[in-house]
Design a protein around this motif. Structure first.
Motif, PDB file in Angstrom:
ATOM      1  N   MET A  35       0.829  -1.208   0.000  1.00  0.00           N
ATOM      2  CA  MET A  35       0.000   0.000   0.000  1.00  0.00           C
ATOM      3  C   MET A  35       0.863   1.257   0.000  1.00  0.00           C
ATOM      4  O   MET A  35       1.952   1.262   0.579  1.00  0.00           O
ATOM      5  CB  MET A  35      -0.871   0.055   1.253  1.00  0.00           C
ATOM      6  CG  MET A  35      -2.026  -0.851   1.270  1.00  0.00           C
ATOM      7  SD  MET A  35      -2.948  -0.545   2.802  1.00  0.00           S
ATOM      8  CE  MET A  35      -4.254  -1.703   2.589  1.00  0.00           C
ATOM      9  N   PRO A  36       0.347   2.311  -0.605  1.00  0.00           N
ATOM     10  CA  PRO A  36       1.043   3.595  -0.495  1.00  0.00           C
ATOM     11  C   PRO A  36       1.040   4.059   0.972  1.00  0.00           C
ATOM     12  O   PRO A  36       0.183   3.667   1.762  1.00  0.00           O
ATOM     13  CB  PRO A  36       0.220   4.548  -1.363  1.00  0.00           C
ATOM     14  CG  PRO A  36      -0.869   3.756  -1.965  1.00  0.00           C
ATOM     15  CD  PRO A  36      -0.856   2.385  -1.418  1.00  0.00           C
ATOM     16  N   GLN A  37       1.996   4.899   1.301  1.00  0.00           N
ATOM     17  CA  GLN A  37       2.171   5.301   2.695  1.00  0.00           C
ATOM     18  C   GLN A  37       0.928   5.985   3.277  1.00  0.00           C
ATOM     19  O   GLN A  37       0.583   5.750   4.439  1.00  0.00           O
ATOM     20  CB  GLN A  37       3.385   6.217   2.837  1.00  0.00           C
ATOM     21  CG  GLN A  37       3.731   6.467   4.298  1.00  0.00           C
ATOM     22  CD  GLN A  37       5.012   7.232   4.468  1.00  0.00           C
ATOM     23  OE1 GLN A  37       5.455   7.941   3.560  1.00  0.00           O
ATOM     24  NE2 GLN A  37       5.632   7.106   5.621  1.00  0.00           N
ATOM     25  N   HIS A  38       0.234   6.794   2.478  1.00  0.00           N
ATOM     26  CA  HIS A  38      -0.942   7.486   3.028  1.00  0.00           C
ATOM     27  C   HIS A  38      -2.028   6.486   3.432  1.00  0.00           C
ATOM     28  O   HIS A  38      -2.752   6.707   4.404  1.00  0.00           O
ATOM     29  CB  HIS A  38      -1.465   8.553   2.056  1.00  0.00           C
ATOM     30  CG  HIS A  38      -2.177   8.006   0.851  1.00  0.00           C
ATOM     31  ND1 HIS A  38      -1.504   7.502  -0.245  1.00  0.00           N
ATOM     32  CD2 HIS A  38      -3.500   7.871   0.585  1.00  0.00           C
ATOM     33  CE1 HIS A  38      -2.386   7.086  -1.147  1.00  0.00           C
ATOM     34  NE2 HIS A  38      -3.607   7.291  -0.670  1.00  0.00           N
ATOM     35  N   LEU A  39      -2.143   5.377   2.703  1.00  0.00           N
ATOM     36  CA  LEU A  39      -3.111   4.347   3.089  1.00  0.00           C
ATOM     37  C   LEU A  39      -2.629   3.567   4.305  1.00  0.00           C
ATOM     38  O   LEU A  39      -3.434   3.161   5.152  1.00  0.00           O
ATOM     39  CB  LEU A  39      -3.378   3.396   1.922  1.00  0.00           C
ATOM     40  CG  LEU A  39      -4.114   4.005   0.733  1.00  0.00           C
ATOM     41  CD1 LEU A  39      -4.286   2.971  -0.372  1.00  0.00           C
ATOM     42  CD2 LEU A  39      -5.459   4.573   1.157  1.00  0.00           C
ATOM     43  N   GLN A  40      -1.332   3.381   4.420  1.00  0.00           N
ATOM     44  CA  GLN A  40      -0.793   2.733   5.612  1.00  0.00           C
ATOM     45  C   GLN A  40      -1.127   3.547   6.865  1.00  0.00           C
ATOM     46  O   GLN A  40      -1.483   2.988   7.900  1.00  0.00           O
ATOM     47  CB  GLN A  40       0.723   2.563   5.491  1.00  0.00           C
ATOM     48  CG  GLN A  40       1.133   1.572   4.431  1.00  0.00           C
ATOM     49  CD  GLN A  40       2.641   1.508   4.264  1.00  0.00           C
ATOM     50  OE1 GLN A  40       3.404   2.145   4.991  1.00  0.00           O
ATOM     51  NE2 GLN A  40       3.086   0.735   3.276  1.00  0.00           N
ATOM     52  N   TRP A  41      -1.024   4.874   6.741  1.00  0.00           N
ATOM     53  CA  TRP A  41      -1.380   5.741   7.875  1.00  0.00           C
ATOM     54  C   TRP A  41      -2.860   5.605   8.227  1.00  0.00           C
ATOM     55  O   TRP A  41      -3.227   5.595   9.402  1.00  0.00           O
ATOM     56  CB  TRP A  41      -1.029   7.204   7.564  1.00  0.00           C
ATOM     57  CG  TRP A  41       0.419   7.516   7.793  1.00  0.00           C
ATOM     58  CD1 TRP A  41       1.375   7.753   6.843  1.00  0.00           C
ATOM     59  CD2 TRP A  41       1.087   7.591   9.048  1.00  0.00           C
ATOM     60  NE1 TRP A  41       2.589   7.974   7.430  1.00  0.00           N
ATOM     61  CE2 TRP A  41       2.440   7.882   8.792  1.00  0.00           C
ATOM     62  CE3 TRP A  41       0.673   7.442  10.367  1.00  0.00           C
ATOM     63  CZ2 TRP A  41       3.379   8.033   9.809  1.00  0.00           C
ATOM     64  CZ3 TRP A  41       1.624   7.590  11.374  1.00  0.00           C
ATOM     65  CH2 TRP A  41       2.952   7.882  11.097  1.00  0.00           C
ATOM     66  N   GLN A  42      -3.709   5.496   7.214  1.00  0.00           N
ATOM     67  CA  GLN A  42      -5.137   5.325   7.477  1.00  0.00           C
ATOM     68  C   GLN A  42      -5.397   4.020   8.211  1.00  0.00           C
ATOM     69  O   GLN A  42      -6.207   3.974   9.143  1.00  0.00           O
ATOM     70  CB  GLN A  42      -5.941   5.358   6.173  1.00  0.00           C
ATOM     71  CG  GLN A  42      -6.073   6.734   5.579  1.00  0.00           C
ATOM     72  CD  GLN A  42      -6.936   6.715   4.312  1.00  0.00           C
ATOM     73  OE1 GLN A  42      -7.367   5.677   3.834  1.00  0.00           O
ATOM     74  NE2 GLN A  42      -7.183   7.893   3.763  1.00  0.00           N
ATOM     75  N   VAL A  43      -4.713   2.971   7.796  1.00  0.00           N
ATOM     76  CA  VAL A  43      -4.866   1.677   8.472  1.00  0.00           C
ATOM     77  C   VAL A  43      -4.411   1.801   9.918  1.00  0.00           C
ATOM     78  O   VAL A  43      -5.087   1.321  10.837  1.00  0.00           O
ATOM     79  CB  VAL A  43      -4.086   0.571   7.728  1.00  0.00           C
ATOM     80  CG1 VAL A  43      -4.057  -0.718   8.542  1.00  0.00           C
ATOM     81  CG2 VAL A  43      -4.676   0.332   6.354  1.00  0.00           C
ATOM     82  N   LEU A  44      -3.282   2.435  10.147  1.00  0.00           N
ATOM     83  CA  LEU A  44      -2.778   2.608  11.504  1.00  0.00           C
ATOM     84  C   LEU A  44      -3.769   3.383  12.372  1.00  0.00           C
ATOM     85  O   LEU A  44      -4.052   2.990  13.509  1.00  0.00           O
ATOM     86  CB  LEU A  44      -1.424   3.317  11.476  1.00  0.00           C
ATOM     87  CG  LEU A  44      -0.790   3.610  12.831  1.00  0.00           C
ATOM     88  CD1 LEU A  44      -0.570   2.322  13.613  1.00  0.00           C
ATOM     89  CD2 LEU A  44       0.520   4.370  12.647  1.00  0.00           C
ATOM     90  N   GLU A  45      -4.320   4.457  11.842  1.00  0.00           N
ATOM     91  CA  GLU A  45      -5.306   5.237  12.597  1.00  0.00           C
ATOM     92  C   GLU A  45      -6.549   4.404  12.903  1.00  0.00           C
ATOM     93  O   GLU A  45      -7.098   4.466  13.999  1.00  0.00           O
ATOM     94  CB  GLU A  45      -5.686   6.496  11.820  1.00  0.00           C
ATOM     95  CG  GLU A  45      -4.569   7.518  11.749  1.00  0.00           C
ATOM     96  CD  GLU A  45      -4.883   8.667  10.821  1.00  0.00           C
ATOM     97  OE1 GLU A  45      -6.050   8.793  10.372  1.00  0.00           O
ATOM     98  OE2 GLU A  45      -3.965   9.447  10.522  1.00  0.00           O
TER      99      GLU A  45
END
Length: 75
Positions: free
Chosen positions: A16-26
């Protein structure tokens, strides 16, 4: 804990692109804070069979009748 699920999530995160990784983390952090509410099913087993069969049949018929109708003017 099912490590298969964790491994699969990690594999998906890797592509996944990093911005989607951040969404998953949140999302995961929000889930971790979620309080489980309600009554465990084990405590509800004492009520199993307490509704008379003829009442259940009436409920079943009412659900079948009402669920098959569509009110196009509802919205």
């Amino acid at each position: 804990m099912d490590t298969h699920i964790i491994d699969e999530v990690i594999e998906q995160l890797k592509v996944m692109p990093q911005h989607l990784q951040w969404q998953v983390l949140e999302f995961v952090r929000a889930l971790a804070k979620t309080e489980v509410r309600g009554t465990p099913g084990q405590k509800l087993l004492q009520f199993a069979g307490s509704i008379p069969a003829d009442d259940l049949q009436l409920m079943r018929e009412a659900i079948e009748q009402d669920c098959e109708q569509l009110d196009v003017d509802e919205w």
